[in-house]
Structure formats: structure tokens, C-alpha cells
Design a protein around this motif. Structure first.
Motif, PDB file in Angstrom:
ATOM      1  N   GLY A 105      89.996  39.928  54.192  1.00 28.49           N
ATOM      2  CA  GLY A 105      90.978  38.968  54.685  1.00 28.49           C
ATOM      3  C   GLY A 105      90.509  38.404  56.012  1.00 28.49           C
TER       4      GLY A 105
ATOM      5  N   SER B 233      91.201  38.721  49.343  1.00 24.43           N
ATOM      6  CA  SER B 233      90.292  38.195  48.337  1.00 24.43           C
ATOM      7  C   SER B 233      89.264  39.264  48.017  1.00 24.43           C
ATOM      8  CB  SER B 233      89.584  36.939  48.862  1.00 24.43           C
ATOM      9  OG  SER B 233      90.507  35.957  49.276  1.00 24.43           O
ATOM     10  N   VAL B 234      88.494  39.032  46.957  1.00 20.56           N
ATOM     11  CA  VAL B 234      87.396  39.937  46.616  1.00 20.56           C
ATOM     12  C   VAL B 234      86.146  39.099  46.365  1.00 20.56           C
ATOM     13  CG1 VAL B 234      88.059  39.982  44.158  1.00 20.56           C
ATOM     14  CG2 VAL B 234      86.612  41.804  45.100  1.00 20.56           C
ATOM     15  N   ASP B 235      85.034  39.483  47.009  1.00 21.37           N
ATOM     16  CA  ASP B 235      83.793  38.719  46.901  1.00 21.37           C
ATOM     17  C   ASP B 235      82.606  39.629  47.186  1.00 21.37           C
ATOM     18  OD1 ASP B 235      84.329  35.764  46.445  1.00 21.37           O
ATOM     19  OD2 ASP B 235      85.656  36.122  48.162  1.00 21.37           O
TER      20      ASP B 235
ATOM     21  N   SER C 143      94.104  34.141  55.795  1.00 18.87           N
ATOM     22  CA  SER C 143      93.829  33.979  54.375  1.00 18.87           C
ATOM     23  C   SER C 143      93.503  35.329  53.767  1.00 18.87           C
ATOM     24  CB  SER C 143      92.660  33.012  54.154  1.00 18.87           C
ATOM     25  OG  SER C 143      91.451  33.553  54.668  1.00 18.87           O
ATOM     26  N   GLY C 144      93.564  35.394  52.432  1.00 18.04           N
ATOM     27  CA  GLY C 144      93.321  36.629  51.717  1.00 18.04           C
ATOM     28  C   GLY C 144      94.633  37.334  51.405  1.00 18.04           C
TER      29      GLY C 144
ATOM     30  N   PHE D  44      86.849  43.855  49.357  1.00 18.96           N
ATOM     31  CA  PHE D  44      88.142  43.203  49.539  1.00 18.96           C
ATOM     32  C   PHE D  44      88.181  42.733  50.988  1.00 18.96           C
ATOM     33  CE2 PHE D  44      89.360  46.599  46.373  1.00 18.96           C
ATOM     34  CZ  PHE D  44      89.512  45.732  45.298  1.00 18.96           C
TER      35      PHE D  44
ATOM     36  N   LEU E  97      93.379  42.446  42.519  1.00 17.62           N
ATOM     37  CA  LEU E  97      92.570  41.228  42.551  1.00 17.62           C
ATOM     38  C   LEU E  97      91.620  41.126  41.367  1.00 17.62           C
ATOM     39  CD1 LEU E  97      91.735  41.000  46.359  1.00 17.62           C
ATOM     40  CD2 LEU E  97      93.645  39.984  45.099  1.00 17.62           C
ATOM     41  N   ARG E  98      91.600  42.176  40.543  1.00 13.23           N
ATOM     42  CA  ARG E  98      90.796  42.144  39.326  1.00 13.23           C
ATOM     43  C   ARG E  98      91.289  43.248  38.409  1.00 13.23           C
ATOM     44  NH1 ARG E  98      85.454  44.394  42.423  1.00 13.23           N
ATOM     45  NH2 ARG E  98      85.978  46.601  42.323  1.00 13.23           N
TER      46      ARG E  98
ATOM     47  N   GLU F  35      81.012  44.782  45.870  1.00 10.27           N
ATOM     48  CA  GLU F  35      81.909  43.753  46.391  1.00 10.27           C
ATOM     49  C   GLU F  35      82.803  44.342  47.475  1.00 10.27           C
ATOM     50  OE1 GLU F  35      82.547  40.785  42.566  1.00 10.27           O
ATOM     51  OE2 GLU F  35      83.894  42.512  42.788  1.00 10.27           O
TER      52      GLU F  35
END
Length: 236
Positions: free
Chosen positions: A123, A136-138, A133-134, A121, A220-221, A119
Motif C-alpha cells: 500500500g 494491492s499485490v504485485d 492507495s492499495g 502485498f 487479493l487473489r 510477490e
């Protein structure tokens, strides 16, 4: 102003000094396993190269992540300890913001750093100063399409996101960029009439500043390491 900035949220252990006008010294070592061992010597190196001492530092800034739990904590705990011992303010800056600022880009783009577990991290930025935005993690394949990318995460997954989208820019949040961004933001607060340390602190504590924050980690997790569960009872 003498800003001491450092980041340990990525494999880069990086520190720099900024006097409000320019970076006086910067040092970086890329080693994902030695954050705790390398950070203090790196800080000592930039102080020595700049001909300064810790007593000259007026502000401490640390990359706040997102990043792996252990490395990220090294920088933030060090920032809090130094600020307390020196009696100066400490602030956090999103690590992705430092990568974005170092890119120098003036058009929309994404910043992606390695989040492990296949994954990233990331933005979304309007330009190097403005996060849309961000963080985020995906999964890299789930990032917004058709937008250029920078950062080590982008380069790591270039085959997934499309190599043509990955721009030639710094992959890590080098502390020179982090220090310059923080000094720029502190200078702008001063120009707006908030030149006192207490006033700047109030703005940051309110959570309304777009870049500066309290030196707290952005998680974020949950961390990879987990407390073991209670052992199962064995029936006889």
C-alpha cells in the motif's frame, strides 16, 4: 474502553490490549505455521499481563489482511467468535495500516508484506495514518520507484527494490500498533458525537470509514489450495 487486538495475516502471531490511552500488554511470536495453535495462548498472555479478563474487553479488533488464506482466517474467525460470545463489537483493520502506523513515519512511503509466489502485498501511504492507495499485490520489481519502503516484504526483496529505500521500521503488524490505531479511530468517532456503539457500527457498516471495517478478510487473489478437478475418464 478496553480494546483486544490481534493479527495473524503475516508470520507474526500478535495480540495486545489497549485501554484508550496506552498499550497495557503485548505479545508476539513469529511462526508462519502455528497461527491456530498460538493465537489463543497469546491472547491469554496479554490478558494475564494486563490483569484483565475477557469479560473486561469492550471491543475486538483483528487484522483483516491481505495475507495468506489459512493464517488470515484464524484471526478473523477468532475475532467474530469472541465478539459474539462477549456481546461486544468486532472490527477489522487492514494489516498494512497496522504496519504503517507502527512505522511512525510522517512522510510518503510504501508498506510491503510477503505475499508468497515471489510477490508482495503493498500500500502507498502519505504518512503513518493515511493510506493513499492499495492494498494491492504485485511483483516487488513493479512497485512504484523512488519511494521509501517498510515491512517484511520490503526487506525480503531489498536487492530488487534497492536496499537504500528500505527503512529501519517494524517489519510486522505488531498488535500494539494495531490496537493503538483502532483505539485512536474509535476515540475520534466519539469526539465527533458518535459515542454510541450503534452509531460507530453504522459508520463502519456503511463502508465509509477510512480505517475501521467489518471483520472480513481482504483477499487479493484466490487461495493456493484448489479443489481437485473431476478425474478424467479412461477409455478402454
Amino acid at each position: 474502553m478496553l480494546v483486544l487486538a490481534f493479527d495473524t495475516a503475516t508470520p507474526a502471531v500478535t495480540a495486545a490490549l489497549h485501554d484508550g490511552e496506552r498499550v497495557l500488554a503485548e505479545s508476539t511470536t513469529v511462526d508462519a505455521r502455528r497461527h491456530g495453535e498460538l493465537l489463543i495462548p497469546t491472547i491469554q498472555t496479554v490478558l494475564r499481563e494486563a490483569g484483565a479478563s475477557l469479560a473486561d474487553v469492550t471491543t475486538v479488533v483483528a487484522g483483516a489482511g491481505p495475507g495468506p488464506y489459512t493464517g488470515l482466517r484464524v484471526g478473523l474467525v477468532t475475532a467474530q467468535a469472541l465478539a459474539t460470545s462477549l456481546g461486544v463489537p468486532a472490527y477489522g483493520v487492514c494489516t498494512l495500516d497496522a504496519v504503517a502506523y507502527g512505522s511512525g513515519l510522517a512522510e510518503p512511503f510504501l508498506v510491503a508484506t510477503d505475499a508468497r509466489r515471489k510477490e508482495v502485498f503493498w500500500g502507498h501511504y502519505e504518512d503513518r495514518r493515511t493510506r493513499l492507495s492499495g492494498p494491492s499485490v504485485d511483483k516487488p520489481q513493479d512497485l512504484p520507484a523512488d519511494i521509501p519502503l517498510v515491512g517484511a516484504g520490503a526487506r525480503m526483496y531489498a536487492e530488487v527494490v534497492g536496499a537504500s529505500r528500505v527503512l529501519d521500521a517494524p517489519e510486522y503488524p505488531f498488535a500494539g500498533a494495531l490496537a493503538a490505531l483502532a483505539a485512536e479511530q474509535l476515540g475520534q468517532l466519539g469526539q465527533l458525537g458518535r459515542s454510541g456503539e450503534q452509531d460507530v457500527r453504522e459508520v463502519v457498516e456503511s463502508g465509509t470509514h477510512p480505517v475501521l471495517s467489518l471483520p472480513r478478510p481482504i483477499y487479493l487473489r484466490r487461495p493456493d489450495a484448489q479443489e481437485p478437478s473431476a478425474p478424467k475418464k479412461v477409455s478402454t
